[in-house]
Motif scaffolding. Structure first.
Motif, short mmCIF file in Angstrom:
data_model
loop_
_atom_site.label_atom_id
_atom_site.label_comp_id
_atom_site.label_asym_id
_atom_site.label_seq_id
_atom_site.Cartn_x
_atom_site.Cartn_y
_atom_site.Cartn_z
N GLY A 198 0.81 -1.21 0.00
CA GLY A 198 0.00 0.00 0.00
C GLY A 198 0.85 1.26 0.00
O GLY A 198 0.58 2.21 -0.75
N VAL A 199 1.90 1.28 0.83
CA VAL A 199 2.80 2.45 0.87
C VAL A 199 3.56 2.57 -0.45
O VAL A 199 3.76 3.67 -0.97
CB VAL A 199 3.79 2.34 2.04
N GLY A 200 3.96 1.41 -1.01
CA GLY A 200 4.66 1.42 -2.30
C GLY A 200 3.80 2.02 -3.40
O GLY A 200 4.28 2.83 -4.21
N LEU A 201 2.52 1.65 -3.44
CA LEU A 201 1.60 2.20 -4.43
C LEU A 201 1.39 3.70 -4.19
O LEU A 201 1.32 4.48 -5.14
CB LEU A 201 0.26 1.47 -4.38
N TYR A 202 1.31 4.08 -2.93
CA TYR A 202 1.15 5.50 -2.60
C TYR A 202 2.35 6.29 -3.13
O TYR A 202 2.18 7.36 -3.75
CB TYR A 202 1.04 5.65 -1.08
N ALA A 203 3.56 5.75 -2.90
CA ALA A 203 4.77 6.42 -3.37
C ALA A 203 4.80 6.51 -4.89
O ALA A 203 5.15 7.54 -5.48
CB ALA A 203 6.01 5.69 -2.86
N ASN B 44 4.56 9.93 -6.99
CA ASN B 44 5.69 10.30 -7.85
C ASN B 44 5.25 10.64 -9.26
O ASN B 44 5.80 11.55 -9.90
CB ASN B 44 6.70 9.15 -7.88
N TYR B 45 4.24 9.92 -9.75
CA TYR B 45 3.77 10.15 -11.12
C TYR B 45 2.48 10.96 -11.17
O TYR B 45 1.82 11.01 -12.22
CB TYR B 45 3.58 8.80 -11.82
N SER B 46 2.13 11.55 -10.02
CA SER B 46 0.94 12.42 -9.95
C SER B 46 -0.32 11.72 -10.45
O SER B 46 -1.13 12.29 -11.18
CB SER B 46 1.17 13.71 -10.77
N PHE B 47 -0.48 10.43 -10.03
CA PHE B 47 -1.66 9.67 -10.42
C PHE B 47 -2.89 10.03 -9.56
O PHE B 47 -3.99 9.64 -9.89
CB PHE B 47 -1.39 8.17 -10.30
N PHE B 48 -2.67 10.73 -8.45
CA PHE B 48 -3.82 11.15 -7.66
C PHE B 48 -3.53 12.51 -7.02
O PHE B 48 -2.39 12.96 -6.97
CB PHE B 48 -4.19 10.13 -6.59
N THR B 49 -4.58 13.14 -6.56
CA THR B 49 -4.45 14.40 -5.83
C THR B 49 -4.74 14.12 -4.36
O THR B 49 -5.40 13.13 -4.02
CB THR B 49 -5.44 15.44 -6.35
N TYR B 50 -4.24 14.97 -3.50
CA TYR B 50 -4.49 14.80 -2.07
C TYR B 50 -5.98 14.90 -1.78
O TYR B 50 -6.67 15.79 -2.28
CB TYR B 50 -3.72 15.85 -1.27
N GLY B 51 -6.46 13.93 -0.99
CA GLY B 51 -7.87 13.90 -0.67
C GLY B 51 -8.72 13.16 -1.68
O GLY B 51 -9.93 13.07 -1.52
#
Length: 217
Positions: A107-112, A116-123
């Motif tokens: 999960g942390v790896g996917l988050y990183a 890194n590639y801006s696949f999601f925005t915060y929230g």
């Protein structure tokens, strides 16, 4: 949030999806390692499966939503069938919690990766899900290693006790669920389980974050 729920209503879908994955992998890991050490009990009962329906305990799921903790159907293990019985028993017990630790790392790896590639925005939905996924899997990892019956940590502890101590503990095991509920649901948890969570989970989380070069989120 309704007073009887441990999570805000908008978080419930994320929690349920996480639990379906976490509980399923946890119990499957127990069954897989048991089979590797010669015990086919779980396999013969259809528990060597990644189908959540064979592992989920509805009451255990409800308890997660209401009390913040819960359980799946215990994987049946015949420890007398295990090769290298003590080693096999310890590894079978460890398999479930370790699987949750690995899921948290994923999960942390996917988050990183997504960050890194801006696949999601915060929230966003993805970020929220990953945060809950990591948190709950870390809770399950630490919680299941606590050495109280019927948790995996207790079975690991028992394997290192002399036979005389095991015999004395057998009467206690009969009331395992009652003891567990008392410790988990009463103020006793503030002096037993909660200090463990408050100390161990942040420590493990920081280690995982450091692997991926992240700061706490």
């Amino acid at each position: 949030m309704p007073s009887f729920l441990a999570y805000p209503l908008e978080m419930i879908p994320y929690v349920l999806v996480t639990l379906l994955i976490a509980f399923t992998i946890h119990e499957w890991a127990h069954a897989l390692v048991a089979l590797a050490f010669g015990d086919d009990t779980a396999k013969n009962q259809g528990r060597l499966s990644l189908n959540p329906l064979v592992h989920i305990d509805l009451f255990g799921m409800l308890m997660i939503l209401i009390a913040g903790f819960g359980w799946a159907k215990p994987t049946p293990v015949n420890r007398f069938k295990l090769k290298k019985r003590r080693l096999g028993s310890v590894l079978v017990s460890l398999a479930g919690p370790i699987s949750n630790l690995l899921l948290a790392i994923v999960g942390v790896g996917l988050y990183a990766l997504f960050l890194n590639y801006s696949f999601f925005t915060y929230g966003s939905i993805t970020e929220t899900f990953l945060m809950i996924f990591v948190e709950l899997n870390l809770v399950l990892f630490v919680f299941n290693l606590i050495p109280i019956p019927p948790l995996d940590g207790y079975q690991i502890l028992v394997e290192f006790l002399p036979m005389s101590a095991r015999v004395k503990l057998e009467p206690v095991e009969r009331y395992a669920m009652l003891i567990f509920l008392i410790i988990a649901l009463t103020p006793i948890s503030n002096f037993t389980i909660q200090p463990i969570f408050d100390t161990v989970i942040p420590f493990v989380f920081k280690i995982i974050l450091s692997i991926f070069g992240l700061t706490p989120f």
